[in-house]
Every structure is written in structure tokens, then in C-alpha cells.
Scaffold this active site. Structure first.
Site, PDB file in Angstrom:
ATOM      1  CG  LEU A 120      -1.755  -1.216   1.400  1.00 27.46           C
ATOM      2  CD1 LEU A 120      -2.651  -0.962   2.700  1.00 27.46           C
ATOM      3  CD2 LEU A 120      -2.993  -1.323  -0.036  1.00 27.46           C
ATOM      4  CB  SER A 121       2.824   3.253  -1.509  1.00 23.22           C
ATOM      5  OG  SER A 121       3.836   4.011  -1.477  1.00 23.22           O
ATOM      6  CB  SER A 123       8.400   2.962   1.442  1.00 27.73           C
ATOM      7  OG  SER A 123       7.718   2.923   0.129  1.00 27.73           O
ATOM      8  CB  ALA A 124       5.148   6.747  -0.786  1.00 25.20           C
ATOM      9  CB  ALA A 125       2.165   6.471   3.647  1.00 28.47           C
ATOM     10  CG  ASP A 167       3.949   4.152  -4.632  1.00 32.21           C
ATOM     11  OD1 ASP A 167       2.857   3.650  -5.400  1.00 32.21           O
ATOM     12  OD2 ASP A 167       4.879   3.456  -4.384  1.00 32.21           O
TER      13      ASP A 167
END
Length: 390
Positions: A120-121, A123-125, A167
Site C-alpha cells: 500500500l506504499s 514507504s511513500a506514506a 505512490d
């Protein structure tokens, strides 16, 4: 929130502020943004929370509910290379932000993720949430596109993942009850509202129970294979080409691919086939969403998942099993594995009236195949949400 409780436990005071960044799903458009494709996506109402307070000595001190190891560095003395732990994204964010803006204040923070890691990404969040928090304590204001590009650069340059901007864009631009339609070549986007005539839907997330790490997967290899196909097609067609890293499939017309595809190595041809067909699916899916046809949008999402498995050649045995179960489960409009596809989770757009039967069937059939994952596998029902509050 548990992060607020943990902060109080550690520092004997309440945090001064909180940042939330949602996770994202991409039903159609996966594995194309790194070569300037088009994507569709949503932010969801689960994500990363950071409870924090400023530290005026310039130290960044972080802990995570999900990980045991605490992390600490000074804003002016960030390691130039990654340390191979969960905080690398945040070190990279500190380094890149500090190269563009004067940083004077650090922070104490506790990070909490709403869902298991993978697909669900997250890392980006967590990167976006941390950049927002560090900006707040340093009185820095970033424009959305600047925030997106900085977060992408953290992944590309510091962590070493050759991702695109899908993302981060979903997690910033999205709006509740709207589909994000984004062109990653020029960053233009449209938020398409849910058609009043559309059948009701929810977002189901099926976690395989197996977590994944992009830098330890074949993610970067797939990106290079796709770029290699574009480079070769340009050469076959007599098109101008420059540096390999500056070559993208978007620059190669579909008719060039059709003319020369049989001259490509089989694995390069498959990567290109996914990219071109995914581009077409995004455009068709966007029009289906616009007219309120969630069943057609869902069908295209299933098709996207099939192509990701057989042309992009990703998907762990666990995710392939969930995908196959979803394709013959009543009440699921469509879906696919989410993220890189090596472990992680699958997402589905579902009819809310089938929520219980879908959960029961997918769980029963999946755990029959992978009984050792009982207690690790989980199902979560989510809804679309607004992106990061800027």
C-alpha cells in the site's frame, strides 16, 4: 492513537502535533509510472500517523510502533548512505530537505501504521508524513509537486528503489470519493467524482501475511528490462536515443512496438506488452469510471492483475493465490495485487452487500492453500480518502 500513548510514555508529555498520510491503491496503471505511463488510484482511510514535538538541539529521534529499533541523527549530520534499516527513508528525507532549505530544528516522534506493511506504499506514506512534520517544526512550506518529487528522490537516490511517482501522487492529490487520473509524464491530473449512478463500492485489502522489501526484490530489474525494451525499440526504428537512464517507453509509439516487438528478447517484450496494454487500460478505465460503470472498471483491474503476473512477471505464490480466488468470488468487481507484487497484499473493489461472504470465502480458500499463514493473514475494509493535508 497508540503513537500518542507511546509518545507520552517516552517523553512524559503530550506531543505538540500530529501528521497523517494515507496509504494508496492503484487498481489500474501499475508498473508503468517509472516509464511515464498514466495511472489511476485512490488514497484510503488507513495510513501512517506521526506524533511529534520539536527538538531545538537539531536532533531527530524516532521510534516506530511496528519496529523495535529506535533511530537518531542530527539534521546537519545525516549519513550520506543508507543504514539498511526502517529509518533510511527518513534519513534520506532529512538529507534532501536540508539540501534545499535551512534546517534548524529536529523532532521527537513516534510513528504508527494502521495496517501491516507491504503493498500500500507505506514507504511513500511514512516519507511524506515525516517531510511534512520536519517542515512544520522548521516553518517550511512545500508545494505538493515539490513534496512528491522530494519523496521520489529519497527512494531513487538514497534508498535505491527505481520507482516512479505513482505512490506519492496518490497520497497527496487524492480526494475522497474521486478517482485520481494522473499522467506521470507531465504531472497533469484530474480528480473524477464518483458518478451518482455508480453501484456502491468499498475497498477490501487482503494481506498475504508475508511482508516484502523492494530493494531486496526484482523490482529494479523489471524497471531496467522495460527501459531496455524502449532503448532497443528506438534503435530498431532509427529513432534518436541518448542515455539509457533517460529513456522511457512513453517516447516510443505503440506502432513502433508492434512493428519490432518480435525482435526483442522475450522478457523485454513481455515488459513492453504490459506497459502498452496498461496504458490502454488506464484510458479505458478512466472513461468507465466517468460514466459510472464500476463493473467495467473492475474488469480492467482484473485484467491489469493478469498482465502484471504474466507479462510483468511479478506476484508471489501467495498473492497469485489471492488474485485467483478473487476472480471467482461473487461481489468483487475487480482487483489485483497491490504494490510491487512480490509479497504484500491484494486489493479489490467490492459490493458492500457481499462484504461478509467475500471475507469468508477468500479467507477460507487462501488458508486452505497456506495454513501456516493463519494469524498473519488478514482482511481490512477501507474507503477512499483525501490525500496528505498540506
Amino acid at each position: 492513537m497508540r503513537c500518542e500513548e507511546k509518545f507520552l510514555e517516552l517523553y512524559k508529555r503530550e506531543p505538540s502535533d500530529m501528521v497523517f498520510c494515507p496509504y494508496r491503491i492503484c487498481p489500474i496503471g501499475a508498473h508503468s509510472d517509472h516509464n511515464y505511463g498514466k495511472v489511476t488510484g485512490f488514497a484510503i482511510d488507513k495510513g501512517i500517523h506521526i506524533a511529534f514535538s520539536p527538538k531545538h538541539n537539531g536532533v531527530v529521534e524516532l521510534c516506530s510502533i511496528q519496529f523495535t529499533k529506535r533511530a537518531q541523527w542530527h539534521i546537519l549530520q545525516v549519513p550520506e548512505t543508507k543504514q539498511d534499516d526502517w529509518a533510511d527513508y527518513l534519513r534520506g528525507a532529512t538529507l534532501l530537505l536540508g539540501q534545499r532549505y535551512p534546517l534548524k530544528t529536529g523532532l521527537s516522534g513516534v510513528i504508527e501504521g494502521d495496517l501491516p506493511i507491504g503493498g500500500l506504499s507505506s514507504s511513500a506514506a511514512v516519507t511524506l508524513a515525516f517531510i511534512r512534520a520536519l517542515c512544520k517544526v522548521n516553518n517550511i512550506t512545500l508545494e505538493p509537486l515539490e513534496m512528491i518529487r522530494m519523496s521520489v528522490n529519497v527512494e531513487n537516490q538514497y534508498v535505491g528503489v527505481n520507482c516512479g511517482k505513482l505512490d506519492q501522487s496518490c497520497e497527496i492529490y487524492s480526494k475522497k470519493d474521486h478517482l485520481l487520473y494522473l499522467d506521470t509524464q507531465d504531472d497533469s491530473y484530474e480528480l473524477i467524482p464518483t458518478n451518482p449512478a455508480m453501484k456502491p463500492y468499498e475497498i477490501a485489502v487482503f494481506f498475504s501475511g508475508v511482508e516484502r522489501t523492494l530493494t531486496g526484490s526484482k523490482f529494479n530489474m523489471r524497471v531496467d528490462e522495460c527501459r531496455s525494451a524502449a532503448y532497443a525499440l528506438k534503435a530498431f526504428a532509427g529513432m534518436e536515443y541518448g542515455k539509457f537512464k533517460e529513456t522511457h517507453m512513453r517516447e516510443v509509439p505503440r506502432e513502433v512496438y508492434e512493428q519490432f516487438k518480435n525482435q526483442l528478447p522475450e522478457n523485454w517484450r513481455r515488459r513492453a506488452e504490459h506497459w502498452y496494454t496498461e496504458y490502454a487500460r488506464v484510458e479505458a478505465g478512466t472513461e468507465a469510471w466517468r460514466r459510472g460503470d464500476i463493473e467495467e472498471y473492475g474488469r480492467l483491474s482484473f485484467e491489469s492483475g493478469y498482465s502484471s503476473i504474466y507479462n510483468w512477471e511479478t506476484g508471489s505464490p501467495e498473492l497469485k493465490a489471492i488474485y485467483e480466488i478473487m476472480t471467482h468470488t461473487d461481489g468483487i468487481y475487480g482487483g489485483r495485487f497491490s504494490g510491487a507484487g512480490f509479497k504484500g497484499c491484494c486489493m479489490a473493489l467490492i459490493d458492500p452487500s457481499f462484504r461478509e461472504s467475500i471475507t469468508e470465502k477468500v479467507t477460507r480458500e487462501y488458508l486452505k492453500i497456506f495454513p501456516e499463514l493463519e494469524g498473519k493473514y488478514s482482511v481490512h475494509i477501507c474507503h477512499s480518502a483525501d490525500g496528505l493535508e498540506m
